[in-house]
Each structure stands twice: as C-alpha cells, then as structure tokens.
Motif scaffolding. Structure first.
Motif, PDB file in Angstrom:
ATOM      1  N   THR A  97       0.153  96.559 -13.871  1.00 58.63           N
ATOM      2  CA  THR A  97      -0.480  97.048 -15.099  1.00 58.63           C
ATOM      3  C   THR A  97       0.641  97.151 -16.181  1.00 58.63           C
ATOM      4  OG1 THR A  97      -2.073  98.261 -13.626  1.00 58.63           O
ATOM      5  CG2 THR A  97      -1.717  98.928 -16.092  1.00 58.63           C
ATOM      6  N   VAL A  98       0.425  96.377 -17.050  1.00 55.87           N
ATOM      7  CA  VAL A  98       1.469  96.501 -18.148  1.00 55.87           C
ATOM      8  C   VAL A  98       1.121  97.613 -19.312  1.00 55.87           C
ATOM      9  CG1 VAL A  98       2.489  95.215 -20.242  1.00 55.87           C
ATOM     10  CG2 VAL A  98       1.936  94.005 -18.014  1.00 55.87           C
ATOM     11  N   ILE A 139      -4.277  96.879 -18.938  1.00 58.33           N
ATOM     12  CA  ILE A 139      -3.878  95.396 -19.156  1.00 58.33           C
ATOM     13  C   ILE A 139      -2.985  94.913 -18.066  1.00 58.33           C
ATOM     14  CG2 ILE A 139      -3.420  93.611 -20.770  1.00 58.33           C
ATOM     15  CD1 ILE A 139      -4.441  95.539 -23.114  1.00 58.33           C
ATOM     16  N   GLY A 140      -3.321  93.959 -17.347  1.00 60.56           N
ATOM     17  CA  GLY A 140      -2.401  93.622 -16.299  1.00 60.56           C
ATOM     18  C   GLY A 140      -1.393  92.524 -16.915  1.00 60.56           C
ATOM     19  N   SER A 141      -0.302  92.488 -16.164  1.00 61.07           N
ATOM     20  CA  SER A 141       0.773  91.436 -16.542  1.00 61.07           C
ATOM     21  C   SER A 141       0.203  89.973 -16.641  1.00 61.07           C
ATOM     22  CB  SER A 141       1.646  91.416 -15.416  1.00 61.07           C
ATOM     23  OG  SER A 141       2.750  90.407 -15.718  1.00 61.07           O
ATOM     24  N   GLY A 142       0.382  89.181 -17.644  1.00 61.32           N
ATOM     25  CA  GLY A 142      -0.073  87.820 -17.825  1.00 61.32           C
ATOM     26  C   GLY A 142      -1.460  87.742 -18.596  1.00 61.32           C
ATOM     27  N   GLN A 143      -2.061  88.730 -18.730  1.00 65.45           N
ATOM     28  CA  GLN A 143      -3.640  88.799 -19.436  1.00 65.45           C
ATOM     29  C   GLN A 143      -3.580  88.535 -20.937  1.00 65.45           C
ATOM     30  OE1 GLN A 143      -5.947  92.501 -18.679  1.00 65.45           O
ATOM     31  NE2 GLN A 143      -6.172  91.848 -16.446  1.00 65.45           N
ATOM     32  N   ILE A 144      -4.514  87.885 -21.565  1.00 66.30           N
ATOM     33  CA  ILE A 144      -4.468  88.115 -22.954  1.00 66.30           C
ATOM     34  C   ILE A 144      -5.685  88.768 -23.153  1.00 66.30           C
ATOM     35  CG2 ILE A 144      -5.052  86.603 -25.071  1.00 66.30           C
ATOM     36  CD1 ILE A 144      -3.673  84.122 -23.824  1.00 66.30           C
ATOM     37  N   TYR A 145      -5.616  90.027 -23.658  1.00 68.71           N
ATOM     38  CA  TYR A 145      -6.777  91.045 -23.817  1.00 68.71           C
ATOM     39  C   TYR A 145      -7.141  90.905 -25.314  1.00 68.71           C
ATOM     40  CZ  TYR A 145      -9.084  95.513 -23.216  1.00 68.71           C
ATOM     41  OH  TYR A 145     -10.031  96.533 -23.471  1.00 68.71           O
ATOM     42  N   GLY A 146      -8.356  90.616 -25.572  1.00 69.67           N
ATOM     43  CA  GLY A 146      -9.013  90.484 -27.000  1.00 69.67           C
ATOM     44  C   GLY A 146      -9.498  91.745 -27.249  1.00 69.67           C
ATOM     45  N   THR A 163       2.505  89.130 -21.740  1.00 69.76           N
ATOM     46  CA  THR A 163       1.200  89.692 -21.727  1.00 69.76           C
ATOM     47  C   THR A 163       0.807  89.792 -23.206  1.00 69.76           C
ATOM     48  OG1 THR A 163       1.670  90.713 -19.671  1.00 69.76           O
ATOM     49  CG2 THR A 163      -0.338  91.805 -20.911  1.00 69.76           C
ATOM     50  N   ILE A 164      -0.604  89.742 -23.885  1.00 66.00           N
ATOM     51  CA  ILE A 164      -0.727  89.759 -25.060  1.00 66.00           C
ATOM     52  C   ILE A 164      -2.132  90.778 -25.241  1.00 66.00           C
ATOM     53  CG2 ILE A 164      -1.671  88.405 -27.259  1.00 66.00           C
ATOM     54  CD1 ILE A 164      -0.191  85.722 -25.977  1.00 66.00           C
ATOM     55  N   LEU A 165      -2.034  91.575 -26.280  1.00 67.05           N
ATOM     56  CA  LEU A 165      -3.190  92.422 -26.713  1.00 67.05           C
ATOM     57  C   LEU A 165      -3.373  91.887 -28.225  1.00 67.05           C
ATOM     58  CD1 LEU A 165      -5.035  94.787 -26.944  1.00 67.05           C
ATOM     59  CD2 LEU A 165      -3.226  96.340 -27.138  1.00 67.05           C
ATOM     60  N   MET A 166      -4.361  91.578 -28.541  1.00 71.59           N
ATOM     61  CA  MET A 166      -4.658  90.728 -29.902  1.00 71.59           C
ATOM     62  C   MET A 166      -5.987  91.640 -30.212  1.00 71.59           C
ATOM     63  SD  MET A 166      -5.623  86.996 -29.709  1.00 71.59           S
ATOM     64  CE  MET A 166      -6.108  86.732 -31.401  1.00 71.59           C
ATOM     65  N   SER A 167      -5.901  92.284 -31.503  1.00 73.72           N
ATOM     66  CA  SER A 167      -7.096  92.772 -32.034  1.00 73.72           C
ATOM     67  C   SER A 167      -7.929  91.722 -32.991  1.00 73.72           C
ATOM     68  CB  SER A 167      -6.941  94.000 -32.760  1.00 73.72           C
ATOM     69  OG  SER A 167      -6.199  94.022 -33.775  1.00 73.72           O
TER      70      SER A 167
END
Lengths: 256, 302
Positions: free
Chosen positions: B3-4, B28-35, B185-189
C-alpha cells in the motif's frame, strides 16, 4: 547543512530579475548619485582644509542618506521576497519538497539577510566610486590624495546592521502572516512615520524598532564607548523574539 | 501488493461547522492509477492536501509508503512528485530555472531538467520565461516539476486543466508510460470522468466530502449495465415477448421492437440464447446501457 546551502542557492535563483534584486542594486546607487550631483554643483563648499580627509565628510553624508533610506528598502525588499512565493502560490509546492521546515525558514532568512548586506556593501562601494569621480572632476577636493577610513566604515556597518535587525525580524514574521504586500508596507511606513515623530533617542523611542536606524543620524565613531548602545541591545532582543515567533508560526502552519 | 497511500477516516473542515472532507478512507496499492473524481467543491483538493500533510486532519490518519504523514516526515517527499491545483511556477524565471530549483533541493543530476522537459515536450521553450507560456505549457511545466527525481508516487490535482485535446492525450500517454515502464503509482484527480476512465485502474468518486464509489474500473463499468434496457428485433416479436416474459420484464412490445430490462452482460447473453432456443431469428439486439458519465452524475446528485 548541505540542504540549507542548496535551499539558500535556490532562494537566490528566485531573486533573479526581480524588483527586489534591482531595488538592491539601483537603490544602493541613489544616495551616491545624489552626492555626486551635490558635490559637482556646489564643489566650492566642499573644498577641505589642508590635511583634512575629504572622505570623512563624504561618507558622513552617505551614512545619513543610508540611515533614512535603508528602513524603507528593507520593508519593501522583505515584502517583495515573500511576494515571490505568494504570487506563484508556491508554499504548497515548497512544503512537499524533501527538506525540513527549518531549512526552508533559515534558507529564506539567509537570502533576506544577504540582500540587506549586499545593499550595505554596494552603498559603500558606490559611495567610494562617487568619491573617485568627484576627485577626478575637481582635484581641489583632494579625494585622490586620501583614502576612506576603513575603521569608520566597519564601525558604521556593525552599528547599522544591529540597528536594523529588529525591523528585519518584524517584517520577516509579517511576511509569513500577511499575504498582502500593501498591508506590510503600510505597517512599515506607519512605523517609520512614528519613528520620525519620536525625534531621536530616549523615552519610548528606545523601544520602538523603526526608530533605531534614525538614532544613528550624524554618526561619529566613538571607539571608547561600550560595544553597543542600549537601543541596539533592545534591537537584538526584538530580532531574537520575532525570529522565534516567525519560526514557530512557519513550523506549525499548514498552508491552506 | 504494497500500500503506497493509506488514509483512514479522514475528516477536515475549514470552519468547524462544515466538514469539507467527511470520514474518507482510501488505500492505493503500488502500481495503481487511482482516478479521484468529483465535481468542483467536492473535497478533492482538500483530500490531496491532507494526504500530503499540507493540512492537519481533524480526525483520522494518513500514511504514505507505510509511514505516518506529519510535519516531520519531509524525507518521504523524495519519493513523491506532486502538482496541487494550479502549477506553482515562478513566472519571472525561465522553464529551466524553475526546474533548477527543484533539482537542486532534490540533489539530482544537472541533466535531469532537460530530461523532464523532453518528457513533457518543452525542450524548445527551456530558456523562455514562464510568463510568456500559455496555460497548457504551464500545466506541462508543472508536470515536469512533479516528475523531477522519478517519483514512485505521483499526486496530480487536475493535471489536464487548460490543455487542448492533443495535450490531454499526451498527458494520458505519459501517465500510462510512467505507470507501465517505471511502475509509478499515480493518484490523479479530475472532475471529468471521461478523462480518467481511459487511464485509471481504480476509481474513487467523492461528493460533498464523502466517497460515493470506490473500486476498480471494471466494477464501475459493470454498474453501467444496471437497469439497462435491451432493444430486440426478431422475426416474430409477439412470440419473443411470450418467451421472455416469464424470465424478464418486457417493457414494450411493438411490431418493430421489444424492450426488455436487463442488468448484466450475462443476462443479455441469456436473453439471446432463450430466443434462439425458441427457434426465433434475432435481427437486432442492442443494450441501451447507462453510460459512465450518467452514472457519475447520478452518484454526485447532479
């Protein structure tokens, strides 16, 4: 320490081509320029007596100009340094960099102090250049026959530096608290106006930071006096107290 | 999967009476792209600020890379690149000078500035002052600042704001490349679902400070079949209606088409099978599924 040096360098990079940068360079040249004009147009008034060093009078005039101009310069320069961050909306970006808040605080403080020191040094340098120009224009003024008194310059530098520390710390603290440049300028100008009304040492003026540089008007070095005068010790206390307040404010603040 | 980003029951309000963020939990897990989706004012930026420690939560906790976030956890930021709201750029400096600030603080090689400028396609504008930049160029430079140091976690608040369609595609491709090639790992809003659905592996939809949906992209897509209608055309629509009415709700039956309620892909297949088994010829079968945009709008009560 390496973090602090790198951060300090980035603070200097940010000042490139800013109004604060040009204010430091050109502001330091204003008083020497006025002195050149005064000496050129009224040179007969300034012909020294035999064996009298003309640099003493020249620097005494420059010191008075500097004492009156420097508080204004500091208030504007510190306000502008903080505006760089506020205008770019950059605090949120700075606070997600891999440096501690202490490094950010002291890096910025060092940059502000560097600008103030640069202003002082440039003022002395431009005044020296002004003397040389005047000396070349009128040999009777005898500037080329003497050298400036290094001790006087050093003594004045130390005294004026101590006297302005209170103003520097107060406006550095205000920089974190107030985003609006006009508000900080307003506080500073009101302080200077009150300081002029207080008219010299003694009474409340000894505890009013904006009055401290003015107390050095008509400066004459006195090697036999103590290290600092009373108001200068108070200036140091103000500097420490407001620097701590600024640091605590910055350390605890979350940038909304 | 490590978990990142982990947030537990985060709550925050700029004024005590109004909670801008209300009990938000996310992993948010490692390697996920979280929208991270939501309309304007839903609490996306506030949540991102809470995740980065720029705001102190009134309740709950945040951990990045397994370490709790606080004012003292600044070392964590060497692994994170962030762009929050509008890019923070010094307009009197050139693009390369803006990057130089971040490069020096992060103690990176001098070549890193030109590398990230190349990634975002601004090499030709490296020596131009930022005040001369268009909105899209500023956005790309902001992205370049966030990419300095090859971060393991990239937090981007509305990264495609102000970009033209070509720029949006470029950013999308860039994020996919970073994710696939470097495992970033990406978190984009965003407030636009269409922008996120093409890249995100996971989606979180926030409305009025609370999550209304969290899950994989597939889970969101499966919602599009809920309460959908199948339009059918057969060689004998009357017989088809009789065949189907015991199993499904037949909404309309005309000489041309029959409408049948179906809620999943499996049901669509079963309807087709029933008709074929009954000896009917199926000429046309179309699912009028809710598109994702409609689902999103329903979720955020628009």
């Amino acid at each position: 320490m390496k973090d602090l040096i790198e951060f300090y360098v980035t603070e200097l990079i940010k000042l490139r081509r800013t109004f604060a940068y040009w204010l430091t360079v050109l502001g330091a040249a204003i008083i020497p320029a006025v002195i050149v004009i005064t000496y050129v147009y009224n040179w007969k008034l300034f012909v020294p007596l035999a064996n009298v060093n003309p640099w003493d009078e020249l620097y005494a005039r420059a010191f008075n100009g500097l004492i009156l101009f420097m508080p204004l310069y500091l208030i504007l320069m510190i306000g502008l340094c903080f505006q760089i961050e506020h205008k770019a909306n950059a605090w949120k970006q700075i606070l997600v960099l891999p440096v501690s808040r202490a490094v950010v605080f002291f890096g910025k403080y060092l940059a502000v102090l560097t600008m103030a020191a640069a202003f002082l040094i440039l003022s002395f340098f431009f005044t020296y250049t002004a003397g040389q120009i005047i000396g070349m224009y009128k040999a009777q003024l005898n500037f080329l026959g003497f050298n400036p008194n290094f001790f006087t310059l050093l003594d004045f530098s130390i005294n004026v530096s101590i006297s302005i520390l209170a103003i520097v710390a107060i406006h550095f603290w205000l920089g974190f608290r107030v985003k609006n440049l006009v508000s900080t300028l307003g506080v500073g100008l009101a302080g200077i106006a009150l300081a002029v009304l207080m008219n010299g040492k003694g009474g409340l003026a000894d505890f009013f930071p904006y009055a401290y540089p003015i107390m050095l008007l008509n400066y004459v070095p006195a090697p036999d006096k103590g290290i600092f005068e009373g108001f200068q010790w108070v200036s140091l206390v103000y500097f420490i107290v407001f620097s701590m307040l600024a640091f605590l404010r910055f350390r605890k603040s979350f940038i909304a | 999967m490590n978990t990142v980003v982990s947030a537990t029951s985060l709550s925050f309000g700029y004024v005590p009476q109004v909670k801008t963020v209300n009990s938000i939990s996310l992993d948010i897990g490692s390697g996920q792209i979280y929208g991270f989706l939501g309309p304007n004012g839903a609490g996306k930026t506030t949540t991102i600020r809470l995740l980065l420690g720029l705001l102190s939560p009134h309740a709950g906790s945040v951990a990045l890379f397994g370490q709790p976030v606080s004012r003292k956890s600044w070392q964590l930021f060497s692994r994170i690149g962030a762009m929050i709201e509008t890019p923070s750029l010094y307009e009197h400096l050139t693009a390369v000078e803006n990057l130089e600030i971040g490069r020096r603080i992060r103690k990176l090689d001098p070549g890193m500035c030109s590398h990230v400028l190349e990634i975002v396609g601004l090499t030709a504008s490296a020596r131009i002052k930022v005040r001369e930049f268009s909105l899209g160029m500023k956005q790309r430079l902001g992205l370049a600042v966030a990419l300095l140091g090859k971060p393991e976690l990239l937090i981007l608040d509305e990264p495609t704001n102000g970009l033209d369609p070509h720029g949006i595609i470029q950013v999308r491709e860039l994020l996919q490349t970073l994710n696939q090639d470097y495992g970033t790992t990406i978190l984009m809003s965003s407030h636009i679902l269409a922008e996120v659905e093409k890249v995100a592996t996971h989606i979180g939809i926030i409305s009025k400070g609370q999550f209304v949906f969290q899950g994989t992209m597939q889970a969101l897509q499966s919602l599009s079949f809920q309460d959908s209608t199948l339009l059918l055309q057969t060689n004998d629509n009357g017989k088809a209606a009789l065949v189907l009415k015991d199993h499904y709700q037949v909404e309309a039956n005309t000489a041309q088409t029959i409408s049948v309620k179906a809620s999943s892909k499996a049901q669509t297949a079963q309807i087709c099978r029933l008709l074929c088994d009954a000896g009917l010829d199926v000429y046309h079968l179309a699912a009028t599924a809710n598109d994702l945009e409609n689902i999103f709008l329903k979720m955020v009560n628009r």
